[in-house]
Scaffold this active site. Structure first.
Site, PDB file in Angstrom:
ATOM      1  N   ILE A 189       0.737  -0.934   0.084  1.00 47.86           N
ATOM      2  CA  ILE A 189       0.014  -0.008   0.262  1.00 47.86           C
ATOM      3  C   ILE A 189       1.067   1.288  -0.279  1.00 47.86           C
ATOM      4  CG2 ILE A 189      -2.091  -0.979   0.972  1.00 47.86           C
ATOM      5  CD1 ILE A 189      -0.952   0.158   3.752  1.00 47.86           C
TER       6      ILE A 189
ATOM      7  N   PHE B 201      -7.557  -2.065   5.551  1.00 48.66           N
ATOM      8  CA  PHE B 201      -7.572  -3.474   6.050  1.00 48.66           C
ATOM      9  C   PHE B 201      -6.247  -3.529   6.919  1.00 48.66           C
ATOM     10  CE2 PHE B 201     -11.240  -4.429   5.029  1.00 48.66           C
ATOM     11  CZ  PHE B 201     -12.411  -5.291   6.263  1.00 48.66           C
TER      12      PHE B 201
ATOM     13  N   GLU C  31      -7.296   1.164  20.372  1.00 48.48           N
ATOM     14  CA  GLU C  31      -6.399   0.982  20.926  1.00 48.48           C
ATOM     15  C   GLU C  31      -5.448   2.285  20.934  1.00 48.48           C
ATOM     16  OE1 GLU C  31      -3.525  -2.181  20.830  1.00 48.48           O
ATOM     17  OE2 GLU C  31      -5.210  -3.446  20.365  1.00 48.48           O
TER      18      GLU C  31
ATOM     19  N   SER D 203       0.993   4.479  15.928  1.00 47.28           N
ATOM     20  CA  SER D 203       0.828   4.151  14.256  1.00 47.28           C
ATOM     21  C   SER D 203      -0.303   4.023  13.410  1.00 47.28           C
ATOM     22  CB  SER D 203       1.644   3.054  13.490  1.00 47.28           C
ATOM     23  OG  SER D 203       1.259   1.970  14.053  1.00 47.28           O
ATOM     24  N   LYS D 204      -1.206   3.339  14.208  1.00 47.66           N
ATOM     25  CA  LYS D 204      -2.692   3.480  14.163  1.00 47.66           C
ATOM     26  C   LYS D 204      -3.258   5.055  14.828  1.00 47.66           C
ATOM     27  CE  LYS D 204      -4.983   0.680  12.597  1.00 47.66           C
ATOM     28  NZ  LYS D 204      -5.124  -0.187  11.302  1.00 47.66           N
TER      29      LYS D 204
ATOM     30  N   VAL E 293       1.147 -16.522  29.786  1.00 47.22           N
ATOM     31  CA  VAL E 293       0.503 -15.589  29.715  1.00 47.22           C
ATOM     32  C   VAL E 293       1.275 -14.039  30.316  1.00 47.22           C
ATOM     33  CG1 VAL E 293      -1.202 -14.905  32.079  1.00 47.22           C
ATOM     34  CG2 VAL E 293      -1.567 -16.821  30.402  1.00 47.22           C
TER      35      VAL E 293
END
Ligand code: NAD
Ligand code: TYD
Length: 373
Positions: free
Chosen positions: A61, A82, A142, A168-169, A221
Site C-alpha cells: 500500500i 485493513f 487502542e 502508528s494507527k 500469559v
C-alpha cells in the site's frame, strides 16, 4: 455495480470481510491488494480466488505506482483499508515498519483516492468528488489508550496511544481526518475492539493458546493475566463495516465493540476447558493433538505459564458502541460462549491452515521471542 478496493484482504479480518461481502452482495467487484507479509496468506482466500467478482493483486500500500494502477484500471467506489502491521509485540521490536505501513501506506491510499475521485473544484477551491465514493479506515480502540477498572471508550475519548502499534494507527487516523477536513474527502473511521474467529494468525492470544494446546506446549500469559480486552466476533465486525460503508455518515468515527470484557487469564482458562470438552464430546478431535493418545487429562490449567509482562502493557480496553447501535442499528450478535466454540472448532478442523501460515518466517520470530521462556 460497486467496485471495492480492499487492502489487507489476505489477513485475518480482511479475509473474513471479503468472504462476508461476496456472500452478502451479488453484484460487486472486489479488488484485494495485499503484500502477503507473514500475516497474509493466499490459502485463506483460495475459494474467493476462483470467483469472477474477485481480483487479487500482490503489492504494498506504500507503493504509489501499484495503487495508482489499480485506480487507473478499475472505477473504485470504496476503499476499505485493513492492511497494516497489526501485532503490538512486533511493534515493540521494530517500530519503523509500523510507521511506514500504517501511516505512510494510509496517506498513499488517501492521496491516490483523492486524485482519482476528484471531478473538479467548488467556488472555495475544495475538490468535488465522484458521487457515492468513500474511504473507510479500519482502526482500533487502542488509539484511545488504556482504561482503569471502570469507564468505556466513546468516539469522543481523547486519543492517547501508548504502544508503537497504537501510535502508528493513531497517526493514520489523524491523516484520514486531515484529508476529510482539508480536502472534504468522504471518509469514515471505524475503531474496533479485539476480534476473534477463524483465520486469526496464531501469534495473537486466542489462536496462540489453541495452537499451543494442540502442540502440547505451555501457554504464555503476560504479567499476572489481569489485563482486560473486549472481544468481538469477527463476523459481527464485518457486518458493522459493511453497514458503515453503505450508511455511515460522511466524516464520522464509529466505535465497534463486543460488549464482552474478559481478563486474559479467564480467556485462557475458558479456551483450555472448551478444547477439552469438545475433545471429550468428539474423540476424533484428539487426532489433532501432537501428543497422541486417549488421555487428555493433561489439558488443564497447569499448562499456563506466567511470563514477563509486555512493555507498556495496556491494562484494559472496553468500547461503548452506542453510536453505531443508535445510528445504524448494529449490535454484536454473537455471544462469546458461542463464538469461542465456533472458533475452536474451526481451528480443530483446519489444522493444515495453522501449519501453512506458521511454516515460514513466523516460526523464526516465535523462537526468537519465546524460545527462552
Ligand atoms: P493481520 O495482521 O491479520 O493482516 C494484515 C494484512 O495486511 C495481511 O494480509 C498482510 O499481508 C497485509 N499487509 C501488511 N502490510 C502490508 C502492506 N504494506 N501492503 C499491503 N498489505 C499489507 O491483521 P488483522 O488482524 O486482520 O487486522 C486488520 C486491520 O484491523 C488492521 O488495520 C488492524 O490494525 C485493525 N484491527 C485489528 C484488530 C484485531 O483484533 N485483529 C483490532 C482492532 C483493529
Ligand atoms: P493480543 O492478541 O496480542 O492483542 P492486543 O495486544 O492487540 O490486545 O493480546 C491480547 C492480550 O493478551 C494482551 O493483553 C496481551 C495478552 N497476551 C498474553 O498474555 N500472552 C500472549 O502470548 C499474547 C500473544 C498476548
Amino acid at each position: 455495480m460497486k467496485h471495492y478496493l480492499v487492502t489487507g484482504g489476505a489477513g485475518f479480518i480482511g479475509a473474513n470481510f471479503v468472504k462476508y461481502l461476496l456472500k452478502k452482495h451479488e453484484d460487486i467487484q472486489l479488488i484485494v491488494l495485499d503484500d502477503l507479509t507473514y500475516a497474509g496468506n493466499l490459502g485463506t482466500i483460495k475459494e474467493e480466488l476462483k470467483d469472477a467478482r474477485f481480483v487479487f493483486i500482490k503489492g504494498n500500500i506504500v507503493d504509489h505506482q501499484v495503487v495508482a494502477k489499480i485506480f487507473e484500471k478499475y472505477p473504485i467506489d470504496y476503499v476499505v483499508n485493513f492492511a497494516a502491521e497489526s501485532h503490538v509485540d512486533r511493534s515493540i521490536e521494530n517500530p519503523q515498519l509500523f510507521l511506514q505501513t500504517n501511516i505512510l501506506g494510509t496517506q498513499n491510499l488517501l492521496d491516490i483516492a483523492k486524485k482519482y475521485w476528484t471531478t473538479g473544484k467548488d467556488e472555495n477551491g475544495y475538490p468535488v468528488y465522484r458521487k457515492s465514493v468513500k474511504y473507510l479506515q479500519v482502526s482500533t480502540d487502542e488509539v484511545y489508550g488504556s482504561l482503569g477498572e471502570t469507564g468505556y471508550f466513546t468516539e469522543k475519548t481523547p486519543l492517547d496511544p501508548r504502544s508503537p502499534y497504537s501510535a502508528s494507527k493513531t497517526g493514520a487516523d489523524l491523516i484520514v481526518s486531515a484529508y476529510s477536513e482539508t480536502y472534504n474527502l468522504p471518509v469514515n473511521i471505524t475503531r474496533c475492539s479485539n476480534n476473534y474467529g477463524p483465520y486469526h494468525f496464531p501469534e495473537k492470544l486466542i489462536p496462540l493458546i489453541i495452537k499451543n494446546i494442540l502442540e502440547g506446549e505451555k501457554l504464555p500469559v503476560y504479567g499476572d493475566g489481569s489485563n482486560v480486552r473486549d472481544w468481538l466476533y469477527v463476523e459481527d465486525h464485518c457486518k458493522a463495516i459493511d453497514l458503515v460503508i453503505l450508511n455511515g455518515k460522511i466524516g464520522e468515527v464509529y466505535n465497534i465493540g463486543g460488549h464482552n470484557e474478559k481478563k486474559n487469564i479467564d480467556i485462557v482458562k475458558l479456551t483450555i476447558a472448551t478444547i477439552r470438552r469438545l475433545m471429550e464430546e468428539n474423540p476424533d478431535y484428539k487426532k489433532t493433538l501432537k501428543k497422541k493418545g486417549n488421555d487428555i487429562s493433561w489439558i488443564n490449567n497447569d499448562l499456563i505459564t506466567f511470563v514477563k509482562d509486555r512493555l507498556g502493557h495496556d491494562h484494559r480496553y472496553a468500547i461503548d458502541p452506542a453510536k453505531i447501535t443508535n445510528e445504524l442499528g448494529w449490535y454484536p450478535e454473537t455471544k462469546f460462549e458461542d463464538g469461542i466454540v465456533k472458533t475452536i472448532r474451526w481451528y480443530l478442523e483446519n489444522q493444515h491452515w495453522i501449519e501453512e501460515v506458521t511454516s515460514g518466517e513466523y516460526q523464526r520470530y516465535y523462537e526468537q521471542m519465546y524460545g527462552n521462556r
